[in-house]
Design an enzyme around this catalytic site. Structure first.
Site, PDB file in Angstrom:
ATOM      1  N   ARG A  40      60.382  48.847 106.776  1.00 59.01           N
ATOM      2  CA  ARG A  40      59.748  49.625 105.700  1.00 59.01           C
ATOM      3  C   ARG A  40      59.245  48.738 104.569  1.00 59.01           C
ATOM      4  O   ARG A  40      58.243  49.054 103.930  1.00 59.01           O
ATOM      5  CB  ARG A  40      60.732  50.674 105.174  1.00 59.01           C
ATOM      6  CG  ARG A  40      60.890  51.820 106.150  1.00 59.01           C
ATOM      7  CD  ARG A  40      61.933  52.810 105.725  1.00 59.01           C
ATOM      8  NE  ARG A  40      61.759  54.062 106.452  1.00 59.01           N
ATOM      9  CZ  ARG A  40      62.626  55.067 106.407  1.00 59.01           C
ATOM     10  NH1 ARG A  40      63.713  54.985 105.678  1.00 59.01           N
ATOM     11  NH2 ARG A  40      62.380  56.173 107.082  1.00 59.01           N
ATOM     12  N   GLY A 373      61.819  62.294 109.254  1.00 54.74           N
ATOM     13  CA  GLY A 373      61.627  63.685 108.827  1.00 54.74           C
ATOM     14  C   GLY A 373      60.177  64.010 108.536  1.00 54.74           C
ATOM     15  O   GLY A 373      59.668  65.068 108.914  1.00 54.74           O
TER      16      GLY A 373
END
Ligand code: ADP
Ligand code: MG
Length: 394
Positions: A40, A373
């Protein structure tokens, strides 16, 4: 396609730019100063470097972990300093006068990182006053936190009420891959949906039925479908209250002319560990004391042949209990088939991405999403509040 303005569409030189990144990286359990995967961070560099080169004063922020855990972003600041080859100071108190003074005295091209936004419970409550204070540090807001875009929190959505707000390159890339892959795919479009429960995948399955040519089902939800067709599933995962939903999905697939493929065979065990007795069974003839934990070899071959003919493959959810090596064969075979295929391959979902990463095949995929998600909600056809709040392209 992303219909929002991006960093390319605004003037940033000499401006204080607040950038929301997703630095919610996994940390070593024994030693929380160690980052176990910095994907990330690496994925955020394109936007940060662009802003630095354009002469912006870059104020980074992110959450890390859950509210109340009060994890520090110090290891992230350190890693960023290494990648950017410049000092990235960590500002401890987001809304203090010291922080305000610091950012007011930044020079063009400087970068700093604000401490974990979830050290304040106002973050998840999307508290307007907290959002206003955070926004007051900057003149422009860039959201590049794809992994947090499905949450309307102060640092993702709240701040957009106070600043001109645009998307960063990571959000642009994620939307282009995921939205493009599902809504404007090279056909045939094949989706593989696995994971544990039907209940967590109803919305994805329903949305995908309107888009795909072929839907391959694996993982724990298989057995609720098999039960819906009257099979014996032993001790396999079953959601009794979702049998009707499974029937409905089977019916819809037929109406919409979608080829829905359930496993032909399944690996079963009498113990959820490396030590149980294991054999391959028909999914509808599982003995009472056994449970299905992976797709079987015939299913692997069938799925592989379908993947080989696909134009695009979207994968969400492992097809077995891949955390246990013995039951990871199906999931690894799918990952390998995708890696070898000429199709556009898109991996969404946290555990699916982890499985691909563990197999060392991430680089072989067209796109591995950074947001579990968020990617799931996109595949469900939902709008993400952190993206909706950004300025529309003219
Ligand atoms: P993703 O994060 O990619 O969206 P999910 O969170 O939906 O995936 O599902 C991942 C979980 O599904 C894994 O923990 C895996 O062990 C579980 N799972 C897969 N197959 C089975 C099965 N046959 N029985 C029980 N759990 C399963
Ligand atoms: Mg998951």
């Amino acid at each position: 396609m992303l219909n929002k303005k991006t960093v390319r569409d605004i003037q940033v030189s000499g401006k204080r730019v607040l950038v929301r990144c997703d630095f919610n990286v996994p940390l070593d359990k024994e030693d929380p100063s160690k980052i176990t995967s910095d994907k990330r961070i690496v994925e955020s560099l394109k936007t940060i470097k662009y802003l630095v080169n354009a002469g912006a004063r870059v104020i980074l922020c992110s959450h890390l972990g859950k509210t109340g855990q009060n994890k520090t972003l110090a290891p992230v600041a350190k890693r960023l300093s290494e990648y950017l080859e410049k000092d990235v100071p960590l500002l401890k108190d987001i809304i203090s006068d010291e922080t305000k003074d610091f950012v007011m005295n930044m020079n063009d091209g400087d970068v700093c990182l604000l401490e974990n936004t979830r050290m304040y419970e106002e973050e998840e409550n999307n508290d307007p006053e907290f959002a206003r204070k955070l926004a007051s540090l900057a003149e422009v807001f860039v959201n590049d936190a794809f992994g947090s875009a499905h949450r309307a929190h102060a640092s993702t959505e709240g701040v957009t009420h106070y600043l001109p707000s645009v998307a960063g390159f990571l959000i642009e890339k994620e939307i282009s891959a995921l939205d493009g892959g599902i809504n404007n795919p090279q056909r045939p479009l094949v989706a593989i949906v696995g994971g544990s429960k039907v209940s967590s995948k109803i919305a994805v399955l329903t949305n995908l039925l309107d888009k795909v040519d072929t839907l391959l089902i694996g993982g724990g939800m298989t057995y609720t479908f098999v039960k819906a067709q009257g099979g014996n599933i032993g001790k396999s995962l079953l959601e009794e209250d979702k049998i009707d939903v499974a029937k409905e999905i089977l019916k819809k697939a037929e109406e919409k002319n979608v080829r829905l493929v359930l496993p032909l065979d399944t690996v079963v065990t009498d113990e959820m560990s490396e030590n149980g007795n294991v054999f391959v069974s028909a999914p509808n003839e599982i003995p009472d004391e056994y449970m299905g934990v992976d797709i079987g070899p015939k299913t692997v071959e069938l799925f592989k042949s379908i993947i080989a003919d696909a134009g695009t493959v979207v994968w969400n959810g492992p097809v077995g209990v891949f955390e246990i090596d013995k039951f990871a064969v199906g999931t690894n075979s799918i990952a390998n088939a995708l890696a070898q295929s000429n199709a556009v391959t898109i991996i969404g979902g946290g555990d699916s991405a982890a499985a691909v990463e563990k197999a060392g095949l991430s680089e072989k995929m067209s796109h591995v999403s950074t947001g579990g998600g968020a990617s799931l909600e996109l595949m469900e056809g939902k709008k993400l509040p952190g993206i909706e709040a950004l300025e529309d392209k003219e």
